[in-house]
Scaffold this active site. Structure first.
Site, mmCIF file in Angstrom:
data_model
loop_
_atom_site.group_PDB
_atom_site.id
_atom_site.type_symbol
_atom_site.label_atom_id
_atom_site.label_comp_id
_atom_site.label_asym_id
_atom_site.label_seq_id
_atom_site.Cartn_x
_atom_site.Cartn_y
_atom_site.Cartn_z
ATOM 1 C CB SER A 153 0.038 4.080 -4.950
ATOM 2 O OG SER A 153 -0.348 3.447 -3.742
ATOM 3 C CE1 TYR A 166 0.618 8.781 -1.942
ATOM 4 C CE2 TYR A 166 -0.662 6.764 -1.738
ATOM 5 C CZ TYR A 166 0.518 7.409 -2.068
ATOM 6 O OH TYR A 166 1.581 6.676 -2.542
HETATM 7 C C1 BGC Z 1 2.261 4.490 0.208
HETATM 8 C C2 BGC Z 1 2.847 3.776 1.387
HETATM 9 C C3 BGC Z 1 2.011 2.577 1.757
HETATM 10 C C4 BGC Z 1 1.725 1.729 0.565
HETATM 11 C C5 BGC Z 1 0.796 0.564 0.864
HETATM 12 C C6 BGC Z 1 2.029 3.515 -0.910
HETATM 13 O O1 BGC Z 1 1.479 4.161 -2.000
HETATM 14 O O2 BGC Z 1 3.146 5.501 -0.215
HETATM 15 O O3 BGC Z 1 2.969 4.659 2.477
HETATM 16 O O4 BGC Z 1 2.671 1.811 2.733
HETATM 17 O O5 BGC Z 1 1.159 2.501 -0.465
HETATM 18 O O6 BGC Z 1 -0.312 0.965 1.605
#
Ligand code: BGC
Length: 265
Positions: A153, A166
């Site tokens: 991500s 996260y």
């Molecule tokens: C998340 C999303 C988010 C994006 C940008 C991703 O890793 O799962 O929910 O919109 O990052 O912030």
């Protein structure tokens, strides 16, 4: 003819791929794309088998090979069983793993239940480890080169309030992937992270449904729009293929420029 000049359409012929969290979103698009490029694909899912089975039907209907296997990627026994079943169904060890399964649910630090913290770390990070371990064991034993692609991500690098768990999982995924990339390179196994920005997937449905939030997110993206799951799938298909043979242990951001910090002037 050099492998590099193969048509992308058959780029993954003879490959045995396993995509975690493949029932929806980026995982679904990726399983579909890899199958269209010739791979036999395990569609991993958890819970309701309906969406995974329908994807398998679609793939088979298009002349591809796929099998749906249920497993909670954070559960060691289930992961081992899934890879065993995959080997039997596909006729050999998985040689392309896409660690895609991921979850998120916001809590400010002071309200974060331990349970929620553990859940996110278990699925996003421990799940990637457990699956990579099984995949690597299989490839090393068979002396089969291959690839492990982790769907990371932008939050590998962008801090995100209320998403500490996260961010910890994705930041952890970065250095973990780089470490195992070094371990596995001598075995001909490439490890690469693909880091999406905001993508139109079920995880972001609430955001898409709220025009104000959607506008705010668009302002964070120089390219001016959210991404499509197919755009991430196309990147994964490329990075897992022989054209990307020299891409090792790095992260490819596919985010419309979100990591350029557009609000920082
Ligand atoms: C998340 C999303 C988010 C994006 C940008 C991703 O890793 O799962 O929910 O919109 O990052 O912030």
């Amino acid at each position: 003819m050099a492998k590099e000049s193969q048509q992308p359409a058959r780029r993954h012929a003879a490959r045995r791929a396993l995509v975690t969290g493949a029932a929806t979103g980026i995982g679904r698009a990726t399983a579909s794309r890899l199958a269209a490029e010739g791979a036999a694909v395990v569609v991993n899912y958890i819970g309701d088998s309906g969406p995974a089975e329908s994807l398998v039907n679609d793939i088979e209907g298009a002349g591809g090979r796929a099998v749906a296997i249920a497993a909670d990627v954070s559960n060691e026994e289930q992961v081992t069983a899934m890879f065993g079943q995959a080997r039997e169904e596909l006729g050999g060890p998985v040689d392309l793993l896409v660690n895609n399964a991921g979850i998120e649910k916001p809590f400010p630090l002071v309200d974060m239940p331990l349970d929620e913290w553990n859940k996110v770390l278990s699925v996003n990070l421990t799940g990637a480890f457990l699956c990579a371990r099984e995949a690597a064991r299989g490839m090393i034993a068979a002396r089969a080169p291959g690839a492990i692609v982790n769907v990371s991500s932008v939050h590998e690098v962008i801090p995100w309030p209320s998403f500490g768990h996260y961010c910890a999982s994705k930041g952890g995924m970065k250095l973990w992937a780089q470490s195992v990339a070094k371990e596995l390179a001598p075995h001909g196994i490439r490890v690469v992270n693909v880091a999406p920005g905001a993508i139109l997937t079920p995880i972001n449905q609430a955001l898409v449904d709220d025009p104000e939030k959607a506008r705010e997110v668009q302002e964070e993206i120089p390219w001016g729009r959210l991404g499509k799951p197919e755009e991430i799938a196309a990147t994964i298909a490329w990075v897992a293929g022989s054209e990307a043979d020299y891409v090792v242990g790095t992260t490819l951001f596919v985010d419309g420029g979100m990591t350029l910090y557009p609000k920082f002037v």
